[in-house]
Motif scaffolding. Structure first.
Motif, PDB file in Angstrom:
ATOM      1  N   ASN A  21       4.072  -1.707   1.084  1.00 16.07           N
ATOM      2  CA  ASN A  21       4.126  -0.282   0.765  1.00 16.07           C
ATOM      3  C   ASN A  21       5.100  -0.041  -0.380  1.00 16.07           C
ATOM      4  OD1 ASN A  21       6.473  -0.560   2.591  1.00 16.07           O
ATOM      5  ND2 ASN A  21       6.569   1.661   2.382  1.00 16.07           N
ATOM      6  N   SER A  22       4.802   1.012  -1.136  1.00 13.59           N
ATOM      7  CA  SER A  22       5.663   1.386  -2.253  1.00 13.59           C
ATOM      8  C   SER A  22       6.468   2.623  -1.877  1.00 13.59           C
ATOM      9  CB  SER A  22       4.824   1.664  -3.503  1.00 13.59           C
ATOM     10  OG  SER A  22       3.988   2.781  -3.292  1.00 13.59           O
ATOM     11  N   TRP A  23       7.643   2.722  -2.434  1.00 11.80           N
ATOM     12  CA  TRP A  23       8.532   3.832  -2.125  1.00 11.80           C
ATOM     13  C   TRP A  23       9.375   4.153  -3.343  1.00 11.80           C
ATOM     14  CZ3 TRP A  23      13.809   3.067  -2.434  1.00 11.80           C
ATOM     15  CH2 TRP A  23      14.227   1.744  -2.548  1.00 11.80           C
ATOM     16  N   GLN A  63       6.623   7.120   6.017  1.00 10.55           N
ATOM     17  CA  GLN A  63       5.782   5.930   6.088  1.00 10.55           C
ATOM     18  C   GLN A  63       6.600   4.707   6.504  1.00 10.55           C
ATOM     19  OE1 GLN A  63       3.993   3.839   2.534  1.00 10.55           O
ATOM     20  NE2 GLN A  63       2.117   4.761   3.399  1.00 10.55           N
ATOM     21  N   MET A  64       7.793   4.566   5.949  1.00  9.44           N
ATOM     22  CA  MET A  64       8.657   3.439   6.312  1.00  9.44           C
ATOM     23  C   MET A  64       9.035   3.500   7.790  1.00  9.44           C
ATOM     24  SD  MET A  64       9.266   1.425   3.692  1.00  9.44           S
ATOM     25  CE  MET A  64      10.889   0.727   3.601  1.00  9.44           C
ATOM     26  N   LYS A  65       9.304   4.691   8.295  1.00  8.68           N
ATOM     27  CA  LYS A  65       9.653   4.852   9.709  1.00  8.68           C
ATOM     28  C   LYS A  65       8.488   4.407  10.592  1.00  8.68           C
ATOM     29  CE  LYS A  65      11.327   8.331  12.947  1.00  8.68           C
ATOM     30  NZ  LYS A  65      11.692   9.740  13.116  1.00  8.68           N
ATOM     31  N   TYR A 107       1.505   5.169  -7.514  1.00  8.92           N
ATOM     32  CA  TYR A 107       2.188   6.213  -6.769  1.00  8.92           C
ATOM     33  C   TYR A 107       3.023   5.633  -5.639  1.00  8.92           C
ATOM     34  CZ  TYR A 107      -1.508   8.748  -9.124  1.00  8.92           C
ATOM     35  OH  TYR A 107      -2.361   9.235 -10.082  1.00  8.92           O
ATOM     36  N   GLN A 108       4.118   6.336  -5.316  1.00  5.92           N
ATOM     37  CA  GLN A 108       4.877   5.973  -4.132  1.00  5.92           C
ATOM     38  C   GLN A 108       4.044   6.313  -2.899  1.00  5.92           C
ATOM     39  OE1 GLN A 108       6.005   8.309  -6.329  1.00  5.92           O
ATOM     40  NE2 GLN A 108       6.551  10.158  -5.229  1.00  5.92           N
ATOM     41  N   THR A 109       4.445   5.780  -1.783  1.00  6.00           N
ATOM     42  CA  THR A 109       3.759   5.947  -0.498  1.00  6.00           C
ATOM     43  C   THR A 109       2.347   5.355  -0.539  1.00  6.00           C
ATOM     44  OG1 THR A 109       4.951   8.059  -0.354  1.00  6.00           O
ATOM     45  CG2 THR A 109       3.549   7.522   1.468  1.00  6.00           C
ATOM     46  N   THR A 110       2.166   4.334  -1.369  1.00  9.92           N
ATOM     47  CA  THR A 110       0.904   3.594  -1.373  1.00  9.92           C
ATOM     48  C   THR A 110       1.029   2.475  -0.354  1.00  9.92           C
ATOM     49  OG1 THR A 110       0.481   4.083  -3.701  1.00  9.92           O
ATOM     50  CG2 THR A 110      -0.692   2.210  -2.758  1.00  9.92           C
ATOM     51  N   LEU A 111       0.023   2.352   0.484  1.00 13.79           N
ATOM     52  CA  LEU A 111      -0.015   1.312   1.504  1.00 13.79           C
ATOM     53  C   LEU A 111      -1.150   0.355   1.177  1.00 13.79           C
ATOM     54  CD1 LEU A 111       1.146   0.410   4.298  1.00 13.79           C
ATOM     55  CD2 LEU A 111      -0.754   1.679   5.311  1.00 13.79           C
ATOM     56  N   LEU A 112      -0.819  -0.918   1.081  1.00 12.98           N
ATOM     57  CA  LEU A 112      -1.804  -1.959   0.798  1.00 12.98           C
ATOM     58  C   LEU A 112      -1.821  -2.941   1.958  1.00 12.98           C
ATOM     59  CD1 LEU A 112      -0.585  -2.783  -2.808  1.00 12.98           C
ATOM     60  CD2 LEU A 112      -2.537  -1.370  -2.220  1.00 12.98           C
ATOM     61  N   THR A 152       1.153   8.799   6.283  1.00 10.27           N
ATOM     62  CA  THR A 152       2.436   8.622   6.954  1.00 10.27           C
ATOM     63  C   THR A 152       2.317   8.644   8.477  1.00 10.27           C
ATOM     64  OG1 THR A 152       2.871  11.007   6.893  1.00 10.27           O
ATOM     65  CG2 THR A 152       3.698   9.694   5.041  1.00 10.27           C
ATOM     66  N   GLN A 153       1.164   8.995   8.997  1.00  8.97           N
ATOM     67  CA  GLN A 153       0.981   9.089  10.437  1.00  8.97           C
ATOM     68  C   GLN A 153       0.894   7.693  11.050  1.00  8.97           C
ATOM     69  OE1 GLN A 153      -1.269  10.364   8.252  1.00  8.97           O
ATOM     70  NE2 GLN A 153      -0.685  12.506   8.227  1.00  8.97           N
TER      71      GLN A 153
END
Length: 85
Positions: A6-8, A18-20, A52-57, A72-73
């Protein structure tokens, strides 16, 4: 092997959420590796084609199997990881 990336970026509330969620899921999937990077690291961002931040791969066997932005859920992230295993 499944890898979640993930990006932040600092001061990003959706990134923190998202990290949480990812931190809570780490104990549920013991066969998954987790990595994160600051989206301002252009070398990594360009390599992964992340803008973009908050990208999940999610990668499985070195192939991208999931990409989302702004999710983020916990349940949505859980389902994405589970369906990738």
């Amino acid at each position: 092997k499944v890898v979640v990336i993930n990006s932040w970026i600092k001061y990003c509330t959706s990134c923190a959420s998202q990290m949480k969620a990812l931190n809570k899921l780490k104990d549920e999937f013991d066969n998954v590796e987790y990595f994160s990077f600051e989206v301002t690291n252009r070398e990594v961002a360009d390599f992964l084609k992340v803008q973009y931040q908050t990208t999940l791969l999610i990668f499985k066997d070195n192939k991208e199997v999931h990409r989302s932005i702004g999710v983020t859920q916990r349940n949505a992230i859980y389902q994405a990881i589970k369906s990738s295993i």
